[in-house]
Design an enzyme around this catalytic site. Structure first.
Site, PDB file in Angstrom:
ATOM      1  N   HIS A  50       0.816  -1.285  -0.078  1.00 13.82           N
ATOM      2  CA  HIS A  50      -0.065   0.073  -0.067  1.00 13.82           C
ATOM      3  C   HIS A  50       0.940   1.059  -0.110  1.00 13.82           C
ATOM      4  O   HIS A  50       0.819   2.405  -0.891  1.00 13.82           O
ATOM      5  CB  HIS A  50      -0.820  -0.091   1.176  1.00 13.82           C
ATOM      6  CG  HIS A  50      -1.695  -1.058   1.443  1.00 13.82           C
ATOM      7  ND1 HIS A  50      -1.634  -1.820   2.460  1.00 13.82           N
ATOM      8  CD2 HIS A  50      -2.900  -1.321   0.721  1.00 13.82           C
ATOM      9  CE1 HIS A  50      -2.543  -2.791   2.606  1.00 13.82           C
ATOM     10  NE2 HIS A  50      -3.517  -2.482   1.297  1.00 13.82           N
ATOM     11  N   MET A 216       3.068  -9.473  -0.651  1.00 15.57           N
ATOM     12  CA  MET A 216       2.660  -8.922   0.504  1.00 15.57           C
ATOM     13  C   MET A 216       1.078  -8.779   0.440  1.00 15.57           C
ATOM     14  O   MET A 216       0.695  -8.373  -0.509  1.00 15.57           O
ATOM     15  CB  MET A 216       3.160  -7.501   0.813  1.00 15.57           C
ATOM     16  CG  MET A 216       4.570  -7.420   1.335  1.00 15.57           C
ATOM     17  SD  MET A 216       5.024  -5.950   1.511  1.00 15.57           S
ATOM     18  CE  MET A 216       6.839  -6.064   1.826  1.00 15.57           C
TER      19      MET A 216
HETATM   20  P1  AMP Z   1      -6.569  -3.804  -0.253  1.00 14.26           P
HETATM   21  O1  AMP Z   1      -6.368  -2.999   0.957  1.00 14.26           O
HETATM   22  O2  AMP Z   1      -5.930  -5.354  -0.166  1.00 14.26           O
HETATM   23  O3  AMP Z   1      -7.812  -3.826  -1.047  1.00 14.26           O
HETATM   24  O4  AMP Z   1      -5.210  -3.256  -1.432  1.00 14.26           O
HETATM   25  C1  AMP Z   1      -5.238  -1.915  -1.705  1.00 14.26           C
HETATM   26  C2  AMP Z   1      -4.246  -1.692  -2.916  1.00 14.26           C
HETATM   27  O5  AMP Z   1      -3.137  -2.197  -2.664  1.00 14.26           O
HETATM   28  C3  AMP Z   1      -4.726  -2.312  -4.061  1.00 14.26           C
HETATM   29  O6  AMP Z   1      -4.767  -1.649  -5.323  1.00 14.26           O
HETATM   30  C4  AMP Z   1      -4.046  -3.713  -4.102  1.00 14.26           C
HETATM   31  O7  AMP Z   1      -3.730  -4.190  -5.402  1.00 14.26           O
HETATM   32  C5  AMP Z   1      -2.567  -2.958  -3.441  1.00 14.26           C
HETATM   33  N1  AMP Z   1      -1.823  -3.963  -2.975  1.00 14.26           N
HETATM   34  C6  AMP Z   1      -1.906  -4.932  -1.990  1.00 14.26           C
HETATM   35  N2  AMP Z   1      -0.982  -5.677  -2.024  1.00 14.26           N
HETATM   36  C7  AMP Z   1      -0.013  -5.303  -2.790  1.00 14.26           C
HETATM   37  C8  AMP Z   1       1.309  -5.859  -2.905  1.00 14.26           C
HETATM   38  N3  AMP Z   1       2.047  -6.727  -2.130  1.00 14.26           N
HETATM   39  N4  AMP Z   1       2.043  -4.943  -3.787  1.00 14.26           N
HETATM   40  C9  AMP Z   1       1.495  -3.795  -4.399  1.00 14.26           C
HETATM   41  N5  AMP Z   1       0.261  -3.323  -4.343  1.00 14.26           N
HETATM   42  C10 AMP Z   1      -0.449  -4.092  -3.257  1.00 14.26           C
END
Ligand code: AMP
Length: 349
Positions: A50, A216
């Site tokens: 994030h 992650m």
């Molecule tokens: P989430 O909180 O899981 O909905 O993720 C929020 C944003 O962070 C989304 O655009 C995800 O694709 C991105 N995200 C989650 N994990 C990763 C990661 N390991 N590397 C890069 N972006 C991520």
């Protein structure tokens, strides 16, 4: 936010909004002063993935908005909505640290606003539904939302597209930031922005990984050490398949995927042989080689177009935990679904 007394030049200045009108009012003042907004939508439980999107947004905008909202409509009825990790205090601390870093980087934007709405704010008309045939105001992006993750999680992308449409309408960001980690989400958001003529630029940040290759994810905290050690099998399988394309110049589905399937099948067999107090069993949902825009499966990668290698596995509940074992958040009772992907880039032909 409080002012850091040890760094007199630094004052974290981001505002926290829970309601739409106040956020809109603030956003308007930025527009009139020619500032630009990059929105990073999240469900909280922030990690380096994030934060890398926040940093990227700050290099391309004067103001970074981060939404923190666990969206109920993207969780299926039997999924982990009620136990999804909620870590508001530590999220704010992390954002304060990143904002401090941004403040000392010249030519960089700052974290400007956090939007943390309630479900009543986000879904003002009906109680949100997680039922496949539930009623409500939804955005559906098909057929791309029906394959891969959409097959196992039929309401997932309807929920994602709907909440992102709401966030984009509320914030009206110049740019929105999504992680490559959720490749199908990036494809769906790009399609939604194109098909609904939304005036924003979709930017994708690379997948952040742990040192051993595990992508992650906020859900990794559920794994515990035994399942965590086995979870690397997915990235290992995908990287090995990528090697077939990059180093061995293979382009047919079988020539690329065999090694991924081999690695996974071997790991499944190895776990099955171990005693129950040592093993971490898992099931494979899919290993896919798909077109980068439609996400339809391909038999052959056209090097001028590239492809997406992706996979999903389900780490099954922990069996027979031993005394003192780190079982992860939730005690290892539930299964943990892990996804990952690698883009096979276009190559000159
Ligand atoms: P989430 O909180 O899981 O909905 O993720 C929020 C944003 O962070 C989304 O655009 C995800 O694709 C991105 N995200 C989650 N994990 C990763 C990661 N390991 N590397 C890069 N972006 C991520």
């Amino acid at each position: 936010m409080s002012t850091d007394k040890t760094h007199p030049s630094f004052a974290p200045s981001f505002k926290i909004f829970h309601e739409v009108p106040a956020l809109r009012q603030y956003r308007k003042t930025l527009t009139t002063t020619q500032r630009t907004v990059g929105l990073v939508p999240t469900m909280g439980a922030l990690h380096d993935g994030h934060l890398s999107l926040v940093r990227q947004a700050a290099t391309e905008n004067t103001d970074v908005f981060i939404s923190i909202y666990v969206n109920p409509t993207q969780f299926g009825v039997s999924e982990d909505l009620s136990t999804y990790p909620k870590t508001w205090e530590s999220d704010m601390k992390l954002l304060e640290i990143v904002d401090r870093e941004l403040a000392s980087t010249s030519g960089c934007g700052r974290i400007s606003a956090i939007f943390a709405p309630s479900t009543g704010t986000m879904y003002p008309t009906l109680p949100p539904t997680s039922e496949v045939d539930g009623k409500g105001s939804f955005v559906t992006i098909t057929p791309v939302g029906e394959v891969l993750e959409g097959k196992t999680r039929p309401v997932f992308f309807r929920g994602v597209a709907t909440v992102c449409m709401k966030l984009f309408n509320i914030v009206t960001p110049e740019r929105v930031y999504f992680g490559q980690k959720d490749v199908q989400q990036t494809v769906i958001i790009k399609r939604m922005v194109k098909d609904f003529h939304i005036d924003t630029d979709v930017r994708i940040g690379e997948t952040k990984r742990e040192e051993d290759g595990l992508a992650m994810s906020s859900r990794n905290v559920y794994l515990g050490s035994r399942r965590r050690a086995v979870a690397t099998v997915l990235s290992q399988a995908l990287f090995a398949a990528q090697e077939q394309y990059l180093s061995h110049k293979k382009t047919s589905r079988g020539d690329i995927l065999w090694i991924a399937n081999d690695i996974i099948n071997e790991a499944v067999a190895k776990q099955e042989e171990l005693p129950s107090e040592q093993r971490a069993r898992f099931e494979v949902d899919y290993i896919s080689l798909a077109d980068p825009e439609s996400l339809e499966e391909v038999d052959e990668v056209e090097p001028s177009r590239g492809a997406v290698l992706s996979g999903a596995i389900k780490m099954l509940p922990l069996e027979d935990p031993v005394d003192g074992e780190d079982t992860g958040l939730g005690g290892g009772i539930g299964s943990v679904r892990l996804i990952d992907n690698i883009v096979l880039r276009e190559q000159a032909v």
